[in-house]
Design a protein around this motif. Structure first.
Motif, PDB file in Angstrom:
ATOM      1  N   GLY A 213      11.653   5.273   3.697  1.00 35.32           N
ATOM      2  CA  GLY A 213      11.097   5.034   2.367  1.00 35.32           C
ATOM      3  C   GLY A 213      12.061   4.235   1.508  1.00 35.32           C
ATOM      4  N   ALA A 214      11.516   3.541   0.516  1.00 35.89           N
ATOM      5  CA  ALA A 214      12.347   2.726  -0.373  1.00 35.89           C
ATOM      6  C   ALA A 214      11.810   2.774  -1.797  1.00 35.89           C
ATOM      7  N   GLY A 215      11.045   3.815  -2.123  1.00 39.75           N
ATOM      8  CA  GLY A 215      10.502   3.970  -3.476  1.00 39.75           C
ATOM      9  C   GLY A 215      11.533   4.611  -4.392  1.00 39.75           C
ATOM     10  N   GLY A 216      11.056   5.165  -5.505  1.00 41.55           N
ATOM     11  CA  GLY A 216      11.957   5.721  -6.509  1.00 41.55           C
ATOM     12  C   GLY A 216      12.843   6.823  -5.964  1.00 41.55           C
ATOM     13  N   ALA A 217      12.271   7.727  -5.168  1.00 44.83           N
ATOM     14  CA  ALA A 217      13.054   8.841  -4.639  1.00 44.83           C
ATOM     15  C   ALA A 217      14.122   8.326  -3.669  1.00 44.83           C
TER      16      ALA A 217
ATOM     17  N   ASN B 176      11.644   1.077   6.054  1.00 46.54           N
ATOM     18  CA  ASN B 176      10.479   1.020   5.156  1.00 46.54           C
ATOM     19  C   ASN B 176       9.422   0.062   5.678  1.00 46.54           C
ATOM     20  N   ARG B 177       8.168   0.404   5.394  1.00 48.87           N
ATOM     21  CA  ARG B 177       7.021  -0.392   5.829  1.00 48.87           C
ATOM     22  C   ARG B 177       7.004  -1.743   5.106  1.00 48.87           C
ATOM     23  N   ASP B 178       7.157  -1.727   3.795  1.00 49.47           N
ATOM     24  CA  ASP B 178       7.096  -2.957   2.995  1.00 49.47           C
ATOM     25  C   ASP B 178       8.488  -3.589   2.945  1.00 49.47           C
TER      26      ASP B 178
ATOM     27  N   ARG C 166      10.047  -4.182  -0.711  1.00 50.51           N
ATOM     28  CA  ARG C 166      10.578  -2.993  -1.382  1.00 50.51           C
ATOM     29  C   ARG C 166      11.858  -2.523  -0.685  1.00 50.51           C
TER      30      ARG C 166
ATOM     31  N   THR D 122       9.608   9.238   1.869  1.00 56.13           N
ATOM     32  CA  THR D 122       8.284   8.656   1.609  1.00 56.13           C
ATOM     33  C   THR D 122       7.407   9.739   0.984  1.00 56.13           C
ATOM     34  N   SER D 123       6.197   9.349   0.595  1.00 56.39           N
ATOM     35  CA  SER D 123       5.269  10.354   0.060  1.00 56.39           C
ATOM     36  C   SER D 123       4.366  10.920   1.159  1.00 56.39           C
TER      37      SER D 123
ATOM     38  N   VAL E  75      11.594  15.293   1.303  1.00 52.62           N
ATOM     39  CA  VAL E  75      11.526  15.396  -0.165  1.00 52.62           C
ATOM     40  C   VAL E  75      10.223  16.019  -0.643  1.00 52.62           C
ATOM     41  N   ILE E  76       9.252  16.161   0.251  1.00 52.92           N
ATOM     42  CA  ILE E  76       7.923  16.630  -0.181  1.00 52.92           C
ATOM     43  C   ILE E  76       8.001  18.091  -0.651  1.00 52.92           C
TER      44      ILE E  76
ATOM     45  N   GLY F  16      11.670  20.186   0.624  1.00 50.09           N
ATOM     46  CA  GLY F  16      11.611  19.505  -0.673  1.00 50.09           C
ATOM     47  C   GLY F  16      11.870  20.416  -1.858  1.00 50.09           C
TER      48      GLY F  16
ATOM     49  N   MET G  77      15.590  20.141  -3.068  1.00 50.64           N
ATOM     50  CA  MET G  77      15.885  19.032  -3.982  1.00 50.64           C
ATOM     51  C   MET G  77      15.292  19.289  -5.369  1.00 50.64           C
ATOM     52  N   LEU G  78      14.069  19.828  -5.376  1.00 47.43           N
ATOM     53  CA  LEU G  78      13.387  20.081  -6.652  1.00 47.43           C
ATOM     54  C   LEU G  78      14.172  21.092  -7.500  1.00 47.43           C
TER      55      LEU G  78
END
Ligand code: NDP
Length: 284
Positions: free
Chosen positions: A131-135, A155-157, A160, A198-199, A226-227, A249, A252-253
């Motif tokens: 994953g490469a999003g905000g998290a 990451n897929r994209d 990003r 990732t989500s 992280v979920i 997850g 982390m939360l």
């Protein structure tokens, strides 16, 4: 006669959608546990209303709070300052006051690193982050600042993924690389820590599969997901079955909540009270 006080200290989260965010249950359980007359409100704020919401936060004397999707980047321009790590991450999820100024912090990555430290020291570790999003961005930067020696972003994209690689190579000293791909990733031998950032697996899509060949996981690896909902994702289950040390997850939360709680109240909260509140929510 007893002095009456009906005014509570306010904290809360702005997001959209936000109704399913469980942070209120976790933070208010800790307020009760520590005898604090504080509230944590879950507040729906549309992107077009963010500037007004932050003005309202100031005007109504909120003592602190969180930001979630989609406000983590957009909020920056409405704040008076950022912590050093947040300047590198370029996203904030926590608001707090310092010398009368409203500051942005990013507790996602710090929370992740603190939950990792319970089982392994990140220093010198070779890490794979899916994953490469905000998290992923917050986790990657904080792991690098905590001394991780090698970080592979999968990451897929590619665009990003490239943005995160640029942040890691330009702003940290970790050796970093990007694997931009769609299919199952084979974890290289010698990897110490694998993170699903990732989500994939988030409720309601709970049986969705993380694009990773779980056959390449080995029992000496630490695997983190992280979920938060559900805490026991398919990836968590499969990694446990391979004998890995697993962090879910909620770890982390809770840990990011501990950072926020301390910034707002000055009190060191009991993490087990916060975790129990979340477990109760997800078991209900
Ligand atoms: P973003 O939307 O910013 O990023 C999502 C990431 O997941 C992207 O890298 C995206 O890849 C990847 N992804 C999503 N679906 C797929 C798929 N089908 N196949 C491959 N890759 C996929 O989200 P965030 O980074 O903000 O959040 C990610 C998760 O982290 C959320 O589920 C959130 O609940 C959780 N989270 C947990 C926290 C905790 O305390 N436990 C704190 C913060 C977040 P691409 O770039 O290719 O689209």
């Amino acid at each position: 006669m007893r002095e009456l006080n009906f005014k509570q200290q306010l904290t809360g989260v702005f997001g959209q959608p936000v109704a399913e965010n469980p942070t209120q249950a976790m933070i208010e359980a800790a307020y009760r546990h520590h005898g604090l007359e504080w509230r944590y409100l879950t507040i729906e704020v549309a992107p077009k209303d963010l500037a007004d919401a932050v003005r309202g936060f100031r005007a109504m004397g909120f003592a602190g709070g969180n930001l979630t999707i989609p406000h983590k980047v957009a909020a920056i321009e409405h704040l008076d300052g950022l912590t050093d790590a947040t300047k590198k991450i370029e996203a904030v999820n926590c608001l707090f006051w310092r010398d009368g100024k409203l500051f942005g912090e990013n507790t996602d990555g710090k929370g992740f690193v603190s939950s990792l430290r319970e089982v392994a020291d990140p220093a010198g570790k070779r890490v794979v982050i899916l994953g490469a999003g905000g998290a992923a961005r917050a986790i990657g930067v904080e792991l690098a600042l905590a001394g991780a020696s090698e970080i592979t972003i999968v990451n897929r994209d590619p665009q990003r993924g490239g943005e995160l690689l640029k942040i890691l190579t330009e702003r940290t000293t970790a050796r970093s690389r990007l694997v931009a791909r769609q299919g199952d990733y084979r974890v290289p031998e010698g990897t110490d820590v694998v993170v699903n950032a990732t989500s994939i697996g988030l409720f309601p899509d709970v049986e969705a599969r993380v694009p990773l060949d779980v056959g390449t996981l080995t029992s000496n690896m630490v695997v983190a997901d992280v979920i938060p909902n559900p805490p026991t994702t398919r990836f968590v289950r499969e990694s446990r079955a391979k004998g890995c040390t697993v962090i879910d997850g909620l770890g982390m939360l809770v840990s990011q909540g501990v950072f926020g709680f301390k910034l707002w109240t000055g009190v060191e909260p009991e993490p087990h009270v916060m975790r129990q509140a979340l477990e109760d929510v997800f078991a209900a």
